[in-house]
Design a protein around this motif. Structure first.
Motif, mmCIF file in Angstrom:
data_model
loop_
_atom_site.group_PDB
_atom_site.id
_atom_site.type_symbol
_atom_site.label_atom_id
_atom_site.label_comp_id
_atom_site.label_asym_id
_atom_site.label_seq_id
_atom_site.Cartn_x
_atom_site.Cartn_y
_atom_site.Cartn_z
ATOM 1 N N LYS A 25 -13.335 53.853 17.819
ATOM 2 C CA LYS A 25 -13.899 53.893 16.479
ATOM 3 C C LYS A 25 -12.905 54.400 15.452
ATOM 4 O O LYS A 25 -12.863 53.921 14.345
ATOM 5 C CB LYS A 25 -15.129 54.789 16.473
ATOM 6 N N LEU A 26 -12.137 55.418 15.812
ATOM 7 C CA LEU A 26 -11.222 55.988 14.832
ATOM 8 C C LEU A 26 -9.996 55.130 14.666
ATOM 9 O O LEU A 26 -9.680 54.298 15.496
ATOM 10 C CB LEU A 26 -10.812 57.410 15.259
ATOM 11 N N HIS A 27 -9.258 55.382 13.581
ATOM 12 C CA HIS A 27 -8.064 54.612 13.296
ATOM 13 C C HIS A 27 -6.843 55.377 13.767
ATOM 14 O O HIS A 27 -6.766 56.571 13.643
ATOM 15 C CB HIS A 27 -7.945 54.370 11.788
ATOM 16 N N HIS A 28 -5.861 54.657 14.303
ATOM 17 C CA HIS A 28 -4.569 55.275 14.633
ATOM 18 C C HIS A 28 -3.477 54.242 14.517
ATOM 19 O O HIS A 28 -3.634 53.106 14.909
ATOM 20 C CB HIS A 28 -4.579 55.852 16.049
ATOM 21 N N THR A 29 -2.361 54.660 13.992
ATOM 22 C CA THR A 29 -1.250 53.739 13.819
ATOM 23 C C THR A 29 -0.709 53.252 15.149
ATOM 24 O O THR A 29 -0.648 53.991 16.103
ATOM 25 C CB THR A 29 -0.113 54.423 13.047
ATOM 26 N N SER A 191 -5.018 69.818 -0.549
ATOM 27 C CA SER A 191 -5.275 68.518 0.076
ATOM 28 C C SER A 191 -4.577 67.406 -0.683
ATOM 29 O O SER A 191 -3.954 66.527 -0.097
ATOM 30 C CB SER A 191 -6.778 68.266 0.139
ATOM 31 N N ALA A 192 -4.653 67.451 -2.004
ATOM 32 C CA ALA A 192 -4.083 66.388 -2.821
ATOM 33 C C ALA A 192 -2.571 66.328 -2.672
ATOM 34 O O ALA A 192 -1.999 65.260 -2.433
ATOM 35 C CB ALA A 192 -4.466 66.595 -4.284
ATOM 36 N N PHE A 193 -1.885 67.475 -2.787
ATOM 37 C CA PHE A 193 -0.430 67.375 -2.749
ATOM 38 C C PHE A 193 0.096 67.182 -1.328
ATOM 39 O O PHE A 193 1.152 66.594 -1.125
ATOM 40 C CB PHE A 193 0.244 68.555 -3.483
ATOM 41 N N THR A 194 -0.657 67.652 -0.312
ATOM 42 C CA THR A 194 -0.230 67.412 1.064
ATOM 43 C C THR A 194 -0.350 65.927 1.395
ATOM 44 O O THR A 194 0.550 65.339 1.993
ATOM 45 C CB THR A 194 -1.065 68.241 2.049
ATOM 46 N N LYS A 195 -1.451 65.292 0.987
ATOM 47 C CA LYS A 195 -1.611 63.861 1.230
ATOM 48 C C LYS A 195 -0.564 63.074 0.450
ATOM 49 O O LYS A 195 -0.054 62.063 0.933
ATOM 50 C CB LYS A 195 -3.031 63.421 0.848
ATOM 51 N N GLY A 196 -0.244 63.545 -0.746
ATOM 52 C CA GLY A 196 0.814 62.899 -1.521
ATOM 53 C C GLY A 196 2.146 62.952 -0.796
ATOM 54 O O GLY A 196 2.921 61.990 -0.829
ATOM 55 N N TYR A 197 2.392 64.053 -0.111
ATOM 56 C CA TYR A 197 3.625 64.188 0.680
ATOM 57 C C TYR A 197 3.643 63.143 1.798
ATOM 58 O O TYR A 197 4.634 62.443 1.998
ATOM 59 C CB TYR A 197 3.718 65.599 1.255
ATOM 60 N N PHE A 198 2.557 63.022 2.540
ATOM 61 C CA PHE A 198 2.494 62.073 3.648
ATOM 62 C C PHE A 198 2.696 60.636 3.186
ATOM 63 O O PHE A 198 3.373 59.845 3.844
ATOM 64 C CB PHE A 198 1.145 62.170 4.370
ATOM 65 N N LEU A 199 2.100 60.291 2.065
ATOM 66 C CA LEU A 199 2.090 58.907 1.614
ATOM 67 C C LEU A 199 3.358 58.496 0.872
ATOM 68 O O LEU A 199 3.660 57.308 0.775
ATOM 69 C CB LEU A 199 0.873 58.661 0.719
ATOM 70 N N ASN A 200 4.105 59.462 0.378
ATOM 71 C CA ASN A 200 5.242 59.133 -0.486
ATOM 72 C C ASN A 200 6.588 59.632 0.022
ATOM 73 O O ASN A 200 7.594 59.452 -0.660
ATOM 74 C CB ASN A 200 4.993 59.710 -1.895
ATOM 75 N N ARG A 201 6.617 60.206 1.206
ATOM 76 C CA ARG A 201 7.863 60.785 1.703
ATOM 77 C C ARG A 201 8.517 59.818 2.685
ATOM 78 O O ARG A 201 8.165 59.764 3.861
ATOM 79 C CB ARG A 201 7.555 62.125 2.384
ATOM 80 N N ALA A 225 -6.597 64.037 12.062
ATOM 81 C CA ALA A 225 -5.930 63.030 12.897
ATOM 82 C C ALA A 225 -6.347 61.627 12.485
ATOM 83 O O ALA A 225 -5.525 60.707 12.425
ATOM 84 C CB ALA A 225 -6.257 63.277 14.368
ATOM 85 N N ASN A 226 -7.628 61.463 12.179
ATOM 86 C CA ASN A 226 -8.128 60.152 11.765
ATOM 87 C C ASN A 226 -7.482 59.714 10.450
ATOM 88 O O ASN A 226 -7.089 58.556 10.290
ATOM 89 C CB ASN A 226 -9.650 60.207 11.627
ATOM 90 N N TRP A 227 -7.343 60.650 9.491
ATOM 91 C CA TRP A 227 -6.733 60.316 8.203
ATOM 92 C C TRP A 227 -5.278 59.912 8.402
ATOM 93 O O TRP A 227 -4.810 58.916 7.823
ATOM 94 C CB TRP A 227 -6.835 61.505 7.242
ATOM 95 N N LEU A 228 -4.544 60.655 9.224
ATOM 96 C CA LEU A 228 -3.145 60.310 9.483
ATOM 97 C C LEU A 228 -3.036 58.934 10.127
ATOM 98 O O LEU A 228 -2.190 58.119 9.767
ATOM 99 C CB LEU A 228 -2.506 61.362 10.392
ATOM 100 N N GLY A 229 -3.922 58.671 11.083
ATOM 101 C CA GLY A 229 -3.906 57.375 11.747
ATOM 102 C C GLY A 229 -4.216 56.231 10.809
ATOM 103 O O GLY A 229 -3.562 55.193 10.835
ATOM 104 N N ARG A 230 -5.226 56.407 9.965
ATOM 105 C CA ARG A 230 -5.601 55.364 9.002
ATOM 106 C C ARG A 230 -4.458 55.035 8.065
ATOM 107 O O ARG A 230 -4.323 53.904 7.613
ATOM 108 C CB ARG A 230 -6.805 55.822 8.163
ATOM 109 N N ASN A 231 -3.636 56.032 7.765
ATOM 110 C CA ASN A 231 -2.547 55.852 6.818
ATOM 111 C C ASN A 231 -1.196 55.626 7.490
ATOM 112 O O ASN A 231 -0.148 55.747 6.859
ATOM 113 C CB ASN A 231 -2.487 57.051 5.871
ATOM 114 N N ASN A 232 -1.239 55.281 8.783
ATOM 115 C CA ASN A 232 -0.028 54.914 9.520
ATOM 116 C C ASN A 232 1.052 56.000 9.490
ATOM 117 O O ASN A 232 2.236 55.711 9.351
ATOM 118 C CB ASN A 232 0.557 53.602 8.985
#
Length: 301
Positions: A25-29, A191-201, A225-232
């Motif tokens: 069910k969950l997403h993972h890269t 949460s906002a700036f950490t996710k920004g780091y993951f998506l833009n680094r 873990a699910n969020w990281l997986g969904r975002n590859n």
């Protein structure tokens, strides 16, 4: 043909049955350092003696990939038991190299991803719930006290902290998530700036997602873990506090780890690499550094 199995140091976790793999069910890269065909998958749980001894090569390969994290440059047919790092599902491949830390220096703290260093060196980020032992693990890896600030008040890391290692790569200490005693507005900003780091680094090689083995599986860890997986975002599960074999309350760490892996196995199509550690005993330190070296070296080629 060799029947592959995962080896362990102090915690004995039984392997899982390939036939128990279910719909997920969950997403993972499925990428491994930007390579979608190289994936890691879950371990399994029944004694190796119950496994069939007459499988075809294709079945053997499929079984190996369902149990082990197989890096680039390793053919399934060439795997041997001693290629698997103790206390993990990680196979050591040809990109594993110099792994010891000889020099570390704090570079800067950043409130936004765009303020992070811009020298294009590879980065391995460390993330986990507040009080998971993140700072203790960093200090254990570099073998220096107080490189990362440890505190009895969870959530003291509130910025993206870069530590330059051997003048060639970064350990990135990210804010902990969970029950940190800060305002709700601050939590949202984290949460906002950490996710920004993951998506833009672009220099991010992998995230070490720390999981506290002394407590039962936490929904917030699974959500992360699910969020990281969904975002590859490539990740490795690092189980901390594995030295605490006797729990004062609740279940023992080995039982908590098995429960967490069961949830991941049921919900993830492919399981990331995982490793057992203890900042107190040093369990898994050298093995984790070796794993980090092959991640960096493949990324840097």
């Amino acid at each position: 043909m060799v029947i592959l199995r995962c080896r362990f140091l102090t915690i004995n976790l039984a392997p899982l049955r390939p036939s128990h793999l279910q719909s997920h069910k969950l997403h993972h890269t499925t990428r491994f350092f930007h390579s979608p065909n190289l994936i890691s998958t879950p371990r399994i749980t029944t004694p190796s003696s119950s496994l069939p001894t007459t499988r075809s090569i294709s079945d053997e390969a499929r079984f190996a990939r369902s149990v082990l994290f197989i890096p680039p440059g390793v053919e399934v047919e060439e795997l041997t038991d001693d290629m698997v790092l103790p206390g993990s599902n990680i196979v050591v491949g040809p990109f594993a190299g110099h792994s010891q830390i000889k020099q570390v220096e704090f570079v800067k703290s950043s409130a936004r991803a765009r303020d992070c260093p811009k020298d294009d060196l590879p980065e391995i980020a460390i993330l986990g719930r507040s009080n998971v032992g993140k700072s203790s693990l960093i200090n254990c890896l570099v073998r220096k006290k107080e490189v990362a600030l440890t505190s009895k008040k969870p959530g003291k890391t509130q910025l993206i902290n870069h530590f330059l290692v051997n003048k060639s790569w970064y350990i990135v200490d990210l804010p902990g998530y969970g029950f940190a005693k800060v305002s709700e507005a601050a939590k949202t900003d984290w949460s906002a700036f950490t996710k920004g780091y993951f998506l833009n680094r672009d220099t991010l090689v992998c995230v070490l997602l720390l999981i506290d083995a002394s407590v039962p599986p936490q929904k917030i860890d699974l959500d992360c873990a699910n969020w990281l997986g969904r975002n590859n975002v490539p990740m490795t599960f690092v189980f901390t506090k594995c030295d605490k074999m006797k729990a004062a309350k609740g279940k023992r760490p080995d039982e908590n780890i098995k429960a967490f892996q069961q949830i991941i196995r049921e919900n993830f199509k492919q399981h990331p690499p995982w490793i057992l550690t203890s900042s107190v005993s040093g369990l898994g330190r050298d093995e984790l550094l070796l794993h980090m070296s092959q991640l960096r070296n493949y990324w840097d080629q």
